[in-house]
Design a protein around this motif. Sequence first.
Motif, PDB file in Angstrom:
ATOM      1  N   GLY A  65      -6.920  -6.057  -5.002  1.00 49.43           N
ATOM      2  CA  GLY A  65      -5.997  -7.174  -5.166  1.00 49.43           C
ATOM      3  C   GLY A  65      -4.798  -7.054  -4.234  1.00 49.43           C
ATOM      4  N   GLN A  66      -3.878  -7.973  -4.362  1.00 45.11           N
ATOM      5  CA  GLN A  66      -2.652  -7.946  -3.559  1.00 45.11           C
ATOM      6  C   GLN A  66      -1.446  -8.236  -4.450  1.00 45.11           C
ATOM      7  OE1 GLN A  66      -3.330 -10.799  -0.307  1.00 45.11           O
ATOM      8  NE2 GLN A  66      -3.632  -9.064   1.067  1.00 45.11           N
ATOM      9  N   LEU A  67      -0.375  -7.523  -4.170  1.00 47.32           N
ATOM     10  CA  LEU A  67       0.890  -7.746  -4.854  1.00 47.32           C
ATOM     11  C   LEU A  67       2.005  -7.737  -3.804  1.00 47.32           C
ATOM     12  CD1 LEU A  67       0.571  -5.412  -7.989  1.00 47.32           C
ATOM     13  CD2 LEU A  67       0.510  -7.917  -7.978  1.00 47.32           C
ATOM     14  N   LYS A  68       3.096  -8.385  -4.106  1.00 50.37           N
ATOM     15  CA  LYS A  68       4.222  -8.386  -3.172  1.00 50.37           C
ATOM     16  C   LYS A  68       4.974  -7.060  -3.268  1.00 50.37           C
ATOM     17  CE  LYS A  68       5.184 -13.221  -2.248  1.00 50.37           C
ATOM     18  NZ  LYS A  68       6.215 -14.276  -2.174  1.00 50.37           N
ATOM     19  N   MET A  69       5.172  -6.445  -2.107  1.00 47.20           N
ATOM     20  CA  MET A  69       5.931  -5.201  -2.013  1.00 47.20           C
ATOM     21  C   MET A  69       6.852  -5.285  -0.808  1.00 47.20           C
ATOM     22  SD  MET A  69       3.140  -2.219  -2.874  1.00 47.20           S
ATOM     23  CE  MET A  69       2.608  -1.934  -4.566  1.00 47.20           C
ATOM     24  N   THR A  70       7.887  -4.465  -0.825  1.00 51.90           N
ATOM     25  CA  THR A  70       8.844  -4.472   0.289  1.00 51.90           C
ATOM     26  C   THR A  70       8.224  -3.831   1.520  1.00 51.90           C
ATOM     27  OG1 THR A  70      10.683  -4.323  -1.268  1.00 51.90           O
ATOM     28  CG2 THR A  70      11.147  -3.813   1.037  1.00 51.90           C
ATOM     29  N   ALA A  71       8.168  -4.598   2.611  1.00 58.30           N
ATOM     30  CA  ALA A  71       7.588  -4.122   3.866  1.00 58.30           C
ATOM     31  C   ALA A  71       8.632  -3.326   4.652  1.00 58.30           C
ATOM     32  CB  ALA A  71       7.098  -5.318   4.688  1.00 58.30           C
ATOM     33  N   PRO A  72       8.208  -2.657   5.745  1.00 61.48           N
ATOM     34  CA  PRO A  72       9.147  -1.879   6.553  1.00 61.48           C
ATOM     35  C   PRO A  72      10.361  -2.658   7.052  1.00 61.48           C
ATOM     36  CG  PRO A  72       6.911  -1.293   7.133  1.00 61.48           C
ATOM     37  CD  PRO A  72       6.816  -2.452   6.187  1.00 61.48           C
ATOM     38  N   ASP A  73      10.200  -3.977   7.239  1.00 63.89           N
ATOM     39  CA  ASP A  73      11.327  -4.772   7.732  1.00 63.89           C
ATOM     40  C   ASP A  73      12.253  -5.253   6.610  1.00 63.89           C
ATOM     41  OD1 ASP A  73       9.804  -6.702   6.499  1.00 63.89           O
ATOM     42  OD2 ASP A  73       9.449  -7.899   8.296  1.00 63.89           O
ATOM     43  N   GLY A  74      11.969  -4.791   5.372  1.00 64.31           N
ATOM     44  CA  GLY A  74      12.819  -5.142   4.245  1.00 64.31           C
ATOM     45  C   GLY A  74      12.408  -6.410   3.519  1.00 64.31           C
TER      46      GLY A  74
END
Length: 275
Positions: A65-74
């Motif tokens: 699945g997919q969930l929203k998480m903080t990416a390297p760019d914030g």
Amino acid sequence: MKTTNIQLFEQKQVRSVWDEEQEKWYFSIIDVIEILVENKRPRKYWSDLKAKLAKEGSELSEKIGQLKMTAPDGKSRLTDVADTQQLLRLIQSVPSKKAEPFKLWLAQVGSDRLDEMQDPELSINKAMQDYLNLGYSENWINQRLKSIEIRKELTDEWKRLGMKEGQQFAVLTDIITKGWSDKNTKEYKKHKGLKKENLRDNMTNTELILNMLAEASTKDISQAVNPGTFEENKTVAKQGGNVAKVARLELESKTGKKVVSGLSAKKMLENKPKK
């Protein structure tokens, strides 16, 4: 309700989300792959592995699945995630000397969470120990833990007002950060030479205090005026940031030193006096 968290495996970050309804952890697969294969191109490795699993008809590839998480760019972005059982099956497809230690770590994370649900103070103690293990001072850790509490109060207020997690939260946070520091999140991270690292984990004590003042002020103003739209919330965020900006400028005028530092945690710890 889903709670985003950062777990540490051998001092490397693994983004994770706790789903209260299902009572299970979801982990960022990219972060896990990066640890297991020690590859500088974990996304390519995962893309190839996912295609291989799909070609083999693996059920695992269909259940990712997919969930929203903080990416390297914030910014908050959809990220491939797996629960503990899926992750254990996935590890079997990744030749790695760290496979067994990582399996034991997964089991411990699950056990710790059950304990923390019974005694929330344990989660605070765990966070403190994680920061101590990374070399942070107790004084800085206390500030950081307080900043987490204040951030939670602010995001709870945004949720009450119907603001959306992800893009709207990111925009409001950028306005607050820009308001007190004169830099948005991306500019701030660039100033410190950061990429994937968490900005708050790389702030000095003074930066953390002013950031807390900005977020606490935004929450207090919001509760006082009860903004009804996203645009009104943006105005409140700017006002909250400005409260801390006034304090920053006053401090800088008295010390003659800039508050917004180019120091990252790595540099701060390297410059820390040896005992």
